[in-house]
Design a protein around this motif. Structure first.
Motif, PDB file in Angstrom:
ATOM      1  N   ALA B  59      26.417 -19.380  -9.133  1.00 48.18           N
ATOM      2  CA  ALA B  59      25.156 -19.586  -8.422  1.00 48.18           C
ATOM      3  C   ALA B  59      24.317 -18.322  -8.495  1.00 48.18           C
ATOM      4  O   ALA B  59      24.326 -17.498  -7.597  1.00 48.18           O
ATOM      5  CB  ALA B  59      25.448 -19.960  -6.973  1.00 48.18           C
ATOM      6  N   VAL B  60      23.632 -18.138  -9.612  1.00 49.31           N
ATOM      7  CA  VAL B  60      22.779 -16.948  -9.752  1.00 49.31           C
ATOM      8  C   VAL B  60      21.295 -17.289  -9.641  1.00 49.31           C
ATOM      9  O   VAL B  60      20.458 -16.384  -9.659  1.00 49.31           O
ATOM     10  CB  VAL B  60      23.002 -16.218 -11.105  1.00 49.31           C
ATOM     11  CG1 VAL B  60      24.414 -15.659 -11.195  1.00 49.31           C
ATOM     12  CG2 VAL B  60      22.700 -17.121 -12.286  1.00 49.31           C
ATOM     13  N   ALA B  61      20.966 -18.593  -9.603  1.00 50.30           N
ATOM     14  CA  ALA B  61      19.567 -18.997  -9.746  1.00 50.30           C
ATOM     15  C   ALA B  61      19.035 -19.672  -8.479  1.00 50.30           C
ATOM     16  O   ALA B  61      19.047 -20.890  -8.369  1.00 50.30           O
ATOM     17  CB  ALA B  61      19.440 -19.950 -10.940  1.00 50.30           C
ATOM     18  N   LEU B  90      25.063 -15.150  -6.129  1.00 50.72           N
ATOM     19  CA  LEU B  90      25.606 -14.025  -6.881  1.00 50.72           C
ATOM     20  C   LEU B  90      24.522 -13.319  -7.681  1.00 50.72           C
ATOM     21  O   LEU B  90      23.586 -13.949  -8.170  1.00 50.72           O
ATOM     22  CB  LEU B  90      26.672 -14.513  -7.870  1.00 50.72           C
ATOM     23  CG  LEU B  90      27.834 -15.333  -7.321  1.00 50.72           C
ATOM     24  CD1 LEU B  90      28.777 -15.721  -8.455  1.00 50.72           C
ATOM     25  CD2 LEU B  90      28.588 -14.554  -6.254  1.00 50.72           C
ATOM     26  N   THR B  91      24.691 -12.003  -7.859  1.00 51.38           N
ATOM     27  CA  THR B  91      23.865 -11.284  -8.826  1.00 51.38           C
ATOM     28  C   THR B  91      24.493 -11.533 -10.197  1.00 51.38           C
ATOM     29  O   THR B  91      25.671 -11.916 -10.281  1.00 51.38           O
ATOM     30  CB  THR B  91      23.870  -9.774  -8.552  1.00 51.38           C
ATOM     31  OG1 THR B  91      25.209  -9.297  -8.740  1.00 51.38           O
ATOM     32  CG2 THR B  91      23.407  -9.448  -7.140  1.00 51.38           C
ATOM     33  N   PRO B  92      23.744 -11.295 -11.281  1.00 55.75           N
ATOM     34  CA  PRO B  92      24.341 -11.473 -12.603  1.00 55.75           C
ATOM     35  C   PRO B  92      25.642 -10.672 -12.759  1.00 55.75           C
ATOM     36  O   PRO B  92      26.625 -11.169 -13.307  1.00 55.75           O
ATOM     37  CB  PRO B  92      23.248 -10.955 -13.547  1.00 55.75           C
ATOM     38  CG  PRO B  92      21.978 -11.254 -12.817  1.00 55.75           C
ATOM     39  CD  PRO B  92      22.301 -11.014 -11.374  1.00 55.75           C
ATOM     40  N   ASP B  93      25.659  -9.460 -12.239  1.00 54.98           N
ATOM     41  CA  ASP B  93      26.850  -8.634 -12.347  1.00 54.98           C
ATOM     42  C   ASP B  93      28.052  -9.273 -11.639  1.00 54.98           C
ATOM     43  O   ASP B  93      29.156  -9.334 -12.183  1.00 54.98           O
ATOM     44  CB  ASP B  93      26.535  -7.260 -11.730  1.00 54.98           C
ATOM     45  CG  ASP B  93      27.592  -6.253 -12.081  1.00 54.98           C
ATOM     46  OD1 ASP B  93      27.847  -6.075 -13.299  1.00 54.98           O
ATOM     47  OD2 ASP B  93      28.184  -5.669 -11.150  1.00 54.98           O
ATOM     48  N   ARG B 126      17.617 -13.494 -14.085  1.00 54.39           N
ATOM     49  CA  ARG B 126      18.992 -13.564 -13.574  1.00 54.39           C
ATOM     50  C   ARG B 126      19.849 -14.456 -14.466  1.00 54.39           C
ATOM     51  O   ARG B 126      21.004 -14.139 -14.776  1.00 54.39           O
ATOM     52  CB  ARG B 126      18.994 -14.103 -12.135  1.00 54.39           C
ATOM     53  CG  ARG B 126      18.243 -13.218 -11.155  1.00 54.39           C
ATOM     54  CD  ARG B 126      18.044 -13.905  -9.810  1.00 54.39           C
ATOM     55  NE  ARG B 126      19.291 -14.098  -9.105  1.00 54.39           N
ATOM     56  CZ  ARG B 126      19.722 -13.310  -8.126  1.00 54.39           C
ATOM     57  NH1 ARG B 126      19.002 -12.278  -7.732  1.00 54.39           N
ATOM     58  NH2 ARG B 126      20.880 -13.548  -7.541  1.00 54.39           N
ATOM     59  N   THR B 127      19.296 -15.586 -14.896  1.00 53.95           N
ATOM     60  CA  THR B 127      20.046 -16.522 -15.723  1.00 53.95           C
ATOM     61  C   THR B 127      20.375 -15.918 -17.086  1.00 53.95           C
ATOM     62  O   THR B 127      21.521 -15.939 -17.535  1.00 53.95           O
ATOM     63  CB  THR B 127      19.230 -17.825 -15.889  1.00 53.95           C
ATOM     64  OG1 THR B 127      19.085 -18.427 -14.603  1.00 53.95           O
ATOM     65  CG2 THR B 127      19.913 -18.802 -16.826  1.00 53.95           C
ATOM     66  N   ARG B 132      23.632 -13.358 -21.374  1.00 56.95           N
ATOM     67  CA  ARG B 132      23.708 -12.293 -22.377  1.00 56.95           C
ATOM     68  C   ARG B 132      25.019 -11.522 -22.227  1.00 56.95           C
ATOM     69  O   ARG B 132      25.739 -11.297 -23.191  1.00 56.95           O
ATOM     70  CB  ARG B 132      22.511 -11.351 -22.222  1.00 56.95           C
ATOM     71  CG  ARG B 132      22.354 -10.337 -23.345  1.00 56.95           C
ATOM     72  CD  ARG B 132      21.199  -9.367 -23.092  1.00 56.95           C
ATOM     73  NE  ARG B 132      21.314  -8.640 -21.829  1.00 56.95           N
ATOM     74  CZ  ARG B 132      22.202  -7.676 -21.594  1.00 56.95           C
ATOM     75  NH1 ARG B 132      23.046  -7.318 -22.523  1.00 56.95           N
ATOM     76  NH2 ARG B 132      22.244  -7.088 -20.422  1.00 56.95           N
ATOM     77  N   ARG B 133      25.333 -11.154 -20.998  1.00 52.99           N
ATOM     78  CA  ARG B 133      26.548 -10.366 -20.790  1.00 52.99           C
ATOM     79  C   ARG B 133      27.799 -11.182 -21.065  1.00 52.99           C
ATOM     80  O   ARG B 133      28.757 -10.691 -21.643  1.00 52.99           O
ATOM     81  CB  ARG B 133      26.565  -9.804 -19.370  1.00 52.99           C
ATOM     82  CG  ARG B 133      25.608  -8.632 -19.252  1.00 52.99           C
ATOM     83  CD  ARG B 133      25.887  -7.784 -18.038  1.00 52.99           C
ATOM     84  NE  ARG B 133      27.333  -7.554 -17.821  1.00 52.99           N
ATOM     85  CZ  ARG B 133      27.837  -7.185 -16.662  1.00 52.99           C
ATOM     86  NH1 ARG B 133      27.057  -7.010 -15.611  1.00 52.99           N
ATOM     87  NH2 ARG B 133      29.136  -6.981 -16.542  1.00 52.99           N
ATOM     88  N   LEU B 134      27.795 -12.449 -20.675  1.00 50.42           N
ATOM     89  CA  LEU B 134      28.997 -13.256 -20.908  1.00 50.42           C
ATOM     90  C   LEU B 134      29.213 -13.520 -22.392  1.00 50.42           C
ATOM     91  O   LEU B 134      30.350 -13.528 -22.857  1.00 50.42           O
ATOM     92  CB  LEU B 134      28.914 -14.577 -20.142  1.00 50.42           C
ATOM     93  CG  LEU B 134      29.232 -14.461 -18.655  1.00 50.42           C
ATOM     94  CD1 LEU B 134      28.981 -15.788 -17.959  1.00 50.42           C
ATOM     95  CD2 LEU B 134      30.682 -14.008 -18.431  1.00 50.42           C
ATOM     96  N   SER B 135      28.129 -13.726 -23.135  1.00 45.10           N
ATOM     97  CA  SER B 135      28.355 -13.993 -24.557  1.00 45.10           C
ATOM     98  C   SER B 135      28.894 -12.744 -25.257  1.00 45.10           C
ATOM     99  O   SER B 135      29.619 -12.849 -26.238  1.00 45.10           O
ATOM    100  CB  SER B 135      27.111 -14.567 -25.242  1.00 45.10           C
ATOM    101  OG  SER B 135      26.003 -13.759 -25.004  1.00 45.10           O
TER     102      SER B 135
END
Lengths: 92, 496
Positions: B59-61, B90-93, B126-127, B132-135
């Motif tokens: 839930a980042v959005a 959540l924040t993206p981090d 945020r999305t 980007r980080r997960l990929s």
């Protein structure tokens, strides 16, 4: 001259990025407007941007302290109908 | 009532192949191999994969750019399980950390979706930061996003960069007049636009976004909320339109509306569809489109297999203390995924053989029967009746066994005494099974046994740990042999 975010704000972040004056900031327990920075969008847009995206009726007040989005104006739920439903739920 | 069902599946494919009459495969059969390969292990797209693989949402959005009449933006409730509801933003981090913690601890988790609680594309920073980080950091996880479509055309380029190959668009209508009854307003080009005008823009953006995604080779699934009296008559048209533009799967979901949710539909007394209405519409659309029937309409922060939520094990304070060695986790995950894959392949093959056998043996002309099954995954009957949070509904007929839907055993909200007019949980569960003639589970207690029988639902604990389809077919044959199923009059079968 500034708008105000009050406690019914649900912290959805929608208003923060659309403010042309960067006057809105995240705070606890809810987002706030920096009254020194807020221009009420004058010169930028004809409508208050925060109040144009805010989904919560009554959460943003104008400089006179009046709800920019009064009850029923966003959800379409007539206020008396909402009151009725809530009373019904509480009576259980 | 069930007659159109048997005849529908073959008609939609021009013939019922031996291996595919029934459950999973028929929703996937008409797909090109390239797409089928991408989706066959995805729990949200493939009915049989959802017995093996798990998904999670982060839930980042929070922000949204439209209002829907089935949504209430005051979304913090731990007791509800429905789209748009979350407990912890959540924040993206934090989202990346949580995803990796879940992936390491639930290795069968293969899919990460961003679905809210607002609209993911109304929160592009945020999305996309999360994607980007997960990929980069967790390349073995599939990424998905769902959207209302308003901001979609502007996001397509960015989506294609992050290697996101599945996008879900919620499209409830293609007619602005119907749209105005579903969407009271949109925020568009610095204005709040209400009514038909707003709905028209939303519909145009959705359709444009759909076309752009297809042109980029990104898979598109379309979700629609079925709202009786508003868009129920219109959704077959929606199905046709989105299919013609290239969407690969259509998921028609029932409206969830209760006054306590504080939504427009809830407060105004708009009802959701009955099980039969939903099934009839899904069947009506299936002639034109691959339909999805196993969606659980999960929360924007759900974790685990479909139908379960293990979010409580991965709250922020808990993941804070977890040390994750993702390289090691990835090695382990790979081995487990291969084992699951091998098991699924062998089960698929076994099922195909069994179905072919049944068809050869079966000279039945009996009517179809709905049965409820209690399972927690692996495609077998393995849950005690009293422990089941949901039941999968299967239809058995002389043509085979097919998956129809799932039904919740408990109601959407926490289920205290304010819900359900003083009915016991057991009564509510039995009512949820209306229309079923048998319920298959690993065990059934004495009290529910009696109540089920009184309700005309035969309890059956004889097939514990057996594969679902085989057990359902075995029970169907027993019912037929016992003369419990009337034959369908020849005239009806011939004319169908």
């Amino acid at each position: 001259m500034a708008v105000k975010i009050i406690e019914s704000c649900v912290n959805c972040f929608a208003c923060e990025p659309v403010c042309p004056s960067k006057a809105i900031y995240e705070a606890k327990p809810h987002f706030l407007v920096d009254a020194k920075k807020c221009t009420e969008c004058e010169g930028d847009f004809p409508d208050y941007q925060c109040a144009s995206i805010c989904p919560i009726e009554g959460a943003i007040l104008d400089s006179l302290g009046l709800a920019i989005n009064p009850p029923g104006s966003l959800t379409g739920i007539p206020p008396e109908k909402m009151a009725e439903a809530m009373a019904e739920l509480q009576s259980h | 009532m069930q007659l159109p069902v048997i005849n529908d599946a073959p008609a939609s494919k021009g013939g019922c192949s031996a291996s595919s009459c029934g459950t999973t495969e028929n929703q996937m059969d008409s797909l090109p191999d390239s797409i089928r390969e991408k989706v066959q292990n995805h729990p949200c797209y493939s009915e049989d994969a959802h017995h093996y693989f798990a998904r999670m949402h982060v839930a980042v959005a929070p922000a949204c750019n439209i209002q829907c009449h089935y949504c209430n933006r005051k979304y913090d409730c731990a007791n509800e399980s429905r789209p748009g509801v979350v407990s912890e933003l959540l924040t993206p981090d934090q989202a990346v950390k949580k995803t990796m913690a879940v992936a390491a601890n639930i290795p069968q988790m293969t899919v990460l979706g961003i679905a809210g609680p607002g609209d993911p594309l109304a929160n592009p920073e945020r999305t996309f930061e999360t994607f980007r980080r997960l990929s980069e950091e967790a390349p073995d996880i599939k990424l998905c996003v769902s959207t209302n479509g308003l901001a979609l055309p502007d996001a397509v380029e960015e989506l294609s960069k992050h290697n996101i190959d599945h996008v879900t668009i919620t499209i409830n209508c293609v007619d602005p007049e119907i749209g105005a009854k579903i969407y009271p307003w949109i925020y568009w080009k610095n204005k709040r636009i209400k009514g038909i005008k707003g709905a028209k823009i939303l519909i145009e953006q959705q359709q444009k976004g759909l076309e752009m995604l297809i042109a980029k080779g990104i898979l598109v699934k379309v979700n629609s909320v079925m709202i009786p009296g508003v868009n129920d008559q219109h959704l077959a048209e929606v199905s046709k339109v989105v299919k013609s533009k290239g969407a690969f799967l259509h998921n028609v979901m029932p409206l969830i509306a209760e006054a306590e949710h504080g939504t427009f539909y809830g407060v105004m007394g708009q009802r959701g569809p009955t099980h039969d209405e939903l099934q009839d519409l899904q069947d009506a659309c299936s002639g034109d489109m691959n339909m999805m029937r196993h969606c659980r309409q999960c929360r924007a922060d759900a974790v685990g297999m479909l139908g379960e939520d293990r979010g409580d094990e991965f709250t922020l304070d808990k993941i804070e203390d977890m040390e994750i060695d993702y390289q090691a986790a990835m090695e382990k995950r790979k081995v487990i995924h291969q084992a699951i894959q091998a098991e699924m392949d062998s089960k698929r093959l076994e099922k195909a053989t069994k179905v072919a056998q049944h068809k050869a043996e079966l000279k039945l002309t009996t009517r179809p029967v709905l049965m409820a099954v209690a399972t927690s995954g692996q495609g077998i009957i393995n849950v005690h009746f009293g422990h089941a949070k949901e039941f999968l509904i299967y239809e058995a007929s002389p043509d085979g066994v097919r998956f129809i839907s799932h039904r919740k055993a408990d109601q959407y909200c926490g289920g205290d005494t304010t819900c359900g007019d003083g009915e016991s949980t057991l009564q509510v569960t039995i009512r949820a099974l209306a229309g079923c003639e048998a319920v298959l589970c690993s065990k059934v207690g004495y009290e529910p046994w009696e109540m089920l029988e009184a309700a005309g639902i035969a309890p059956n604990g004889e097939h514990a740990m057996e594969p679902i389809e085989e057990a359902v077919m075995a029970v169907y044959k027993e019912m037929a042999a016992a003369g419990k199923l009337d034959n369908i009059p020849e005239a009806v079968r011939a004319s169908a």
